[in-house]
Design a protein around this motif. Structure first.
Motif, PDB file in Angstrom:
ATOM      1  N   GLY A  48       0.777  -1.232   0.000  1.00 49.50           N
ATOM      2  CA  GLY A  48       0.000   0.000   0.000  1.00 49.50           C
ATOM      3  C   GLY A  48       0.807   1.280   0.000  1.00 49.50           C
ATOM      4  N   PHE A  49       2.064   1.251  -0.436  1.00 49.06           N
ATOM      5  CA  PHE A  49       2.851   2.465  -0.518  1.00 49.06           C
ATOM      6  C   PHE A  49       2.477   3.225  -1.789  1.00 49.06           C
ATOM      7  CE2 PHE A  49       5.697  -0.099   2.182  1.00 49.06           C
ATOM      8  CZ  PHE A  49       5.927   0.810   3.217  1.00 49.06           C
ATOM      9  N   ASN A  50       2.489   4.556  -1.696  1.00 50.81           N
ATOM     10  CA  ASN A  50       2.261   5.346  -2.903  1.00 50.81           C
ATOM     11  C   ASN A  50       3.578   5.494  -3.664  1.00 50.81           C
ATOM     12  OD1 ASN A  50       3.756   7.674  -1.908  1.00 50.81           O
ATOM     13  ND2 ASN A  50       1.984   8.159  -0.641  1.00 50.81           N
ATOM     14  N   LEU A  51       3.510   6.066  -4.858  1.00 50.68           N
ATOM     15  CA  LEU A  51       4.691   6.092  -5.723  1.00 50.68           C
ATOM     16  C   LEU A  51       5.811   6.967  -5.161  1.00 50.68           C
ATOM     17  CD1 LEU A  51       3.119   6.161  -9.306  1.00 50.68           C
ATOM     18  CD2 LEU A  51       4.049   4.214  -8.026  1.00 50.68           C
TER      19      LEU A  51
ATOM     20  N   GLU B  78       9.537   3.216   8.066  1.00 49.89           N
ATOM     21  CA  GLU B  78       8.483   3.438   7.073  1.00 49.89           C
ATOM     22  C   GLU B  78       7.444   2.321   7.133  1.00 49.89           C
ATOM     23  OE1 GLU B  78       7.928   5.865   4.927  1.00 49.89           O
ATOM     24  OE2 GLU B  78       9.694   7.084   5.338  1.00 49.89           O
ATOM     25  N   VAL B  79       7.932   1.077   7.229  1.00 50.63           N
ATOM     26  CA  VAL B  79       7.011  -0.066   7.290  1.00 50.63           C
ATOM     27  C   VAL B  79       6.200  -0.035   8.582  1.00 50.63           C
ATOM     28  CG1 VAL B  79       6.876  -2.579   7.379  1.00 50.63           C
ATOM     29  CG2 VAL B  79       8.470  -1.478   5.804  1.00 50.63           C
ATOM     30  N   SER B  80       6.849   0.287   9.700  1.00 49.05           N
ATOM     31  CA  SER B  80       6.148   0.335  10.986  1.00 49.05           C
ATOM     32  C   SER B  80       5.059   1.405  10.967  1.00 49.05           C
ATOM     33  CB  SER B  80       7.138   0.615  12.126  1.00 49.05           C
ATOM     34  OG  SER B  80       8.084  -0.431  12.243  1.00 49.05           O
ATOM     35  N   ASP B  81       5.361   2.548  10.362  1.00 48.42           N
ATOM     36  CA  ASP B  81       4.364   3.612  10.266  1.00 48.42           C
ATOM     37  C   ASP B  81       3.180   3.167   9.411  1.00 48.42           C
ATOM     38  OD1 ASP B  81       3.549   6.466  10.661  1.00 48.42           O
ATOM     39  OD2 ASP B  81       3.769   6.519   8.488  1.00 48.42           O
ATOM     40  N   LYS B  82       3.474   2.455   8.325  1.00 48.67           N
ATOM     41  CA  LYS B  82       2.396   1.945   7.478  1.00 48.67           C
ATOM     42  C   LYS B  82       1.538   0.942   8.241  1.00 48.67           C
ATOM     43  CE  LYS B  82       1.964   2.611   3.664  1.00 48.67           C
ATOM     44  NZ  LYS B  82       1.148   3.617   2.919  1.00 48.67           N
TER      45      LYS B  82
ATOM     46  N   LEU C 279      -2.472   1.125   9.058  1.00 47.74           N
ATOM     47  CA  LEU C 279      -3.371   0.049   8.665  1.00 47.74           C
ATOM     48  C   LEU C 279      -4.138  -0.487   9.870  1.00 47.74           C
ATOM     49  CD1 LEU C 279      -1.124  -1.914   6.124  1.00 47.74           C
ATOM     50  CD2 LEU C 279      -3.181  -0.597   5.606  1.00 47.74           C
ATOM     51  N   GLU C 280      -3.452  -0.618  11.005  1.00 46.89           N
ATOM     52  CA  GLU C 280      -4.127  -1.105  12.208  1.00 46.89           C
ATOM     53  C   GLU C 280      -5.185  -0.111  12.674  1.00 46.89           C
ATOM     54  OE1 GLU C 280      -0.908  -1.808  14.888  1.00 46.89           O
ATOM     55  OE2 GLU C 280      -0.661  -3.913  14.255  1.00 46.89           O
ATOM     56  N   ALA C 281      -4.899   1.185  12.550  1.00 48.17           N
ATOM     57  CA  ALA C 281      -5.886   2.190  12.922  1.00 48.17           C
ATOM     58  C   ALA C 281      -7.093   2.118  12.006  1.00 48.17           C
ATOM     59  CB  ALA C 281      -5.265   3.587  12.871  1.00 48.17           C
TER      60      ALA C 281
END
Length: 223
Positions: free
Chosen positions: A89-92, A138-142, A146-148
């Motif tokens: 789900g990362f943007n470009l 970056e992954v942890s923030d994503k 997602l959990e929120a």
């Protein structure tokens, strides 16, 4: 200084192979036109062009007429982009930073193997660690986002179940007073605010109404 890396001749051979792999005219190169590459990847030609415009990929070669040619490593890079985009789900813009970090890590490994200086190796190891930590952040923030989002969906599902139960109860209630109470429970369900959307055509994100606060009524029409 002790040399714990590869021997100079092996390092030279590794670098030579790496250089040959990035040379369009290198031996054994299987280059594809943009149409064939798009078909193999399951993406549109327009998508490949857009990835290049975004600085995400660089075709390994071109024909005499200037048409793009893609090697297998170019296709692997597009697959990586699609993985980061669709699976994680990362943007470009985020993907561009991730790829730049991964490219630098590859370069760090090459530089580490090419030097026998302990100071240089320690500097490279520190840089690699910082890069990995940044990517992990970056992954942890994503994951947190997602959990929120999943938590919000859980709340809405629970509220939806409550409304359904109230509707069923209102339809099956035999006591008039009980039926009125159940009907009121259905009609007074607050509207769940939507999440902020992507920027609109004007560049200003659409902001939802605050929970529990009705939107102001439209101005009366004057004749």
């Amino acid at each position: 200084m002790g040399d714990t890396g590869t021997a100079p001749d092996a390092t030279t051979s590794t670098l030579a192979r790496s250089a040959a792999a990035t040379t369009p005219s290198g031996p054994g190169r299987d280059l594809r036109g943009i149409g064939q590459a798009a078909q193999e990847l399951g993406v549109s030609v327009r998508a490949l062009r857009y990835y290049q415009e975004m600085g995400l990929i660089t075709p390994s070669g071109r024909t005499a007429g200037g048409n793009r040619l893609y090697a297998e490593e170019d296709l692997d890079r597009v697959r990586r982009i699609r993985e980061l985009q669709t699976l994680l789900g990362f943007n470009l813009d985020e993907i561009r930073l991730i790829l730049a970090s991964e490219d630098r890590l590859v370069q760090v490994r090459v530089e580490y193997r090419a030097t026998s200086d302990d100071g240089d190796r320690m500097r490279l190891l520190i840089e690699a660690q910082q890069t990995y930590e940044r990517l992990r952040g970056e992954v942890s923030d994503k994951i947190r986002r997602l959990e929120a989002f999943r938590g919000e969906l859980d709340e809405r599902l629970a509220r939806n179940q409550q409304v359904r139960s109230a509707v069923v109860h209102a339809r099956t209630a035999t006591d008039p007073a009980e039926a009125v109470e159940a009907a009121e429970a259905v009609t007074t369900v607050p509207t769940v605010p939507t999440e902020p959307t992507e920027p609109t055509a004007s560049g200003v994100p659409a902001v939802p109404a605050e929970p529990g606060r009705a939107r102001p009524p439209a101005a009366p029409h004057r004749r």
